[in-house]
Design a protein around this motif. Structure first.
Motif, mmCIF file in Angstrom:
data_model
loop_
_atom_site.group_PDB
_atom_site.id
_atom_site.type_symbol
_atom_site.label_atom_id
_atom_site.label_comp_id
_atom_site.label_asym_id
_atom_site.label_seq_id
_atom_site.Cartn_x
_atom_site.Cartn_y
_atom_site.Cartn_z
ATOM 1 N N MET A 16 0.955 -1.037 0.045
ATOM 2 C CA MET A 16 -0.008 -0.118 0.117
ATOM 3 C C MET A 16 0.917 1.053 -0.070
ATOM 4 S SD MET A 16 -2.894 1.317 2.706
ATOM 5 C CE MET A 16 -4.500 0.800 2.061
ATOM 6 N N VAL A 17 0.761 2.249 -0.956
ATOM 7 C CA VAL A 17 1.520 3.331 -0.921
ATOM 8 C C VAL A 17 1.537 4.238 0.267
ATOM 9 C CG1 VAL A 17 1.687 5.425 -2.351
ATOM 10 C CG2 VAL A 17 1.162 3.517 -3.469
ATOM 11 N N ASP A 18 2.504 4.675 0.824
ATOM 12 C CA ASP A 18 2.556 5.462 2.037
ATOM 13 C C ASP A 18 2.365 6.967 1.644
ATOM 14 O OD1 ASP A 18 3.018 6.912 4.322
ATOM 15 O OD2 ASP A 18 4.974 6.172 4.626
ATOM 16 N N VAL A 19 1.073 7.375 2.077
ATOM 17 C CA VAL A 19 0.650 8.644 1.768
ATOM 18 C C VAL A 19 0.848 9.728 2.724
ATOM 19 C CG1 VAL A 19 -0.886 8.077 -0.480
ATOM 20 C CG2 VAL A 19 -1.890 8.411 1.969
ATOM 21 N N GLY A 20 1.493 9.230 3.846
ATOM 22 C CA GLY A 20 1.223 10.035 5.133
ATOM 23 C C GLY A 20 1.784 11.473 4.834
ATOM 24 N N ALA A 21 3.022 11.501 4.241
ATOM 25 C CA ALA A 21 3.808 12.844 3.960
ATOM 26 C C ALA A 21 3.025 13.752 2.954
ATOM 27 C CB ALA A 21 5.302 12.589 3.371
ATOM 28 N N LYS A 22 2.069 13.199 2.421
ATOM 29 C CA LYS A 22 1.329 14.346 1.472
ATOM 30 C C LYS A 22 0.275 15.157 2.255
ATOM 31 C CE LYS A 22 0.363 12.132 -2.607
ATOM 32 N NZ LYS A 22 -0.711 11.299 -3.408
ATOM 33 N N ASN A 23 0.247 16.508 1.821
ATOM 34 C CA ASN A 23 -0.738 17.483 2.331
ATOM 35 C C ASN A 23 -2.095 17.107 1.641
ATOM 36 O OD1 ASN A 23 1.120 18.897 3.756
ATOM 37 N ND2 ASN A 23 1.778 20.126 1.856
ATOM 38 N N PRO A 24 -3.260 17.122 2.580
ATOM 39 C CA PRO A 24 -4.465 16.845 1.989
ATOM 40 C C PRO A 24 -4.813 17.976 1.211
ATOM 41 C CG PRO A 24 -4.315 16.814 4.578
ATOM 42 C CD PRO A 24 -2.633 17.191 3.925
ATOM 43 N N THR A 25 -5.615 17.689 -0.028
ATOM 44 C CA THR A 25 -5.949 18.704 -0.881
ATOM 45 C C THR A 25 -7.415 18.125 -1.390
ATOM 46 O OG1 THR A 25 -4.962 17.412 -2.573
ATOM 47 C CG2 THR A 25 -3.804 19.238 -1.765
ATOM 48 N N GLU A 26 -8.098 19.186 -1.822
ATOM 49 C CA GLU A 26 -9.540 18.747 -2.278
ATOM 50 C C GLU A 26 -9.112 17.931 -3.464
ATOM 51 O OE1 GLU A 26 -12.087 21.877 -2.906
ATOM 52 O OE2 GLU A 26 -11.756 22.988 -0.961
ATOM 53 N N ARG A 27 -9.972 16.993 -3.746
ATOM 54 C CA ARG A 27 -9.868 15.935 -4.934
ATOM 55 C C ARG A 27 -11.234 15.685 -5.573
ATOM 56 N NH1 ARG A 27 -4.510 13.530 -4.585
ATOM 57 N NH2 ARG A 27 -3.256 14.118 -2.974
ATOM 58 N N ARG A 28 -11.290 15.520 -6.729
ATOM 59 C CA ARG A 28 -12.657 14.930 -7.214
ATOM 60 C C ARG A 28 -12.231 14.246 -8.486
ATOM 61 N NH1 ARG A 28 -14.991 17.815 -11.929
ATOM 62 N NH2 ARG A 28 -17.149 17.337 -12.046
ATOM 63 N N ALA A 29 -13.203 13.066 -8.477
ATOM 64 C CA ALA A 29 -13.037 12.033 -9.951
ATOM 65 C C ALA A 29 -14.417 11.978 -10.416
ATOM 66 C CB ALA A 29 -12.393 10.849 -9.443
ATOM 67 N N VAL A 30 -14.578 11.808 -11.655
ATOM 68 C CA VAL A 30 -15.882 11.525 -12.284
ATOM 69 C C VAL A 30 -15.601 10.446 -13.142
ATOM 70 C CG1 VAL A 30 -17.780 12.424 -13.820
ATOM 71 C CG2 VAL A 30 -16.331 13.988 -12.236
#
Length: 169
Positions: A16-30
């Motif tokens: 599983m990719v470690d996303v812990g260091a990434k900053n939360p951002t608004e995300r959207r997918a369609v």
């Protein structure tokens, strides 16, 4: 050994990719999917006259629930605190087709592409389930990501024209 695939470590083992260091951002997918049905089935979906009830209402709930359960269905997906799921339908009478559009939003460290694709796919499966007693020849297809926004890679949108040739029934 990973060759650019983020879900494999240096030895090729799944992770599983470690996303812990990434900053939360608004995300959207369609995402989208389509279901081709017979003429009588299409009429009964529109008229809401199938014995099982409101086909599109059930499919909408199924899609929303599926988006929320994506990490239980797709290995290595992160559980996310989804902020919004919308599932909409377009009834295309001349092709006896139900087009499904699923939109998922989150403020988080990873995207919601898989959640949108899962929502569209499961909504299509729910339509099939609701109608299978009267039409076993239905075809599910055209499952695809239409757009994603947010995160490090920014916005991506499908450029190809939306041309459907229809299924073989």
């Amino acid at each position: 050994m990973s060759r650019g695939f983020t879900h494999f470590d240096e030895s090729g083992a799944a992770r599983m990719v470690d996303v812990g260091a990434k900053n939360p951002t608004e995300r959207r997918a369609v995402a989208a999917a389509s279901v081709w049905v017979g003429a009588e089935t299409f009429r009964r979906i529109v008229d809401r006259s199938l014995e099982k009830g409101d086909v599109l209402g059930v499919a909408r709930i199924a899609g929303i629930m599926a988006a929320k359960r994506t990490p239980d269905l797709i290995p290595l997906c992160h559980p996310l605190a989804i902020t919004s799921v919308k599932v909409e339908f377009d009834l295309v009478e001349d092709d006896h087709r139900v087009d499904i559009r699923a939109e998922v939003k989150v403020t988080g460290r990873t995207g919601v592409e898989m959640e949108a694709l899962t929502a569209a796919s499961v909504a299509a499966l729910a339509i099939y389930d609701m109608c299978k007693a009267v039409d076993k020849g239905m075809v599910i297809g055209d499952v695809k990501l239409l757009r994603k926004e947010g995160g490090k890679s920014g916005t991506w949108a499908r450029e190809e024209p939306d041309v459907r040739t229809g299924p073989t029934r």
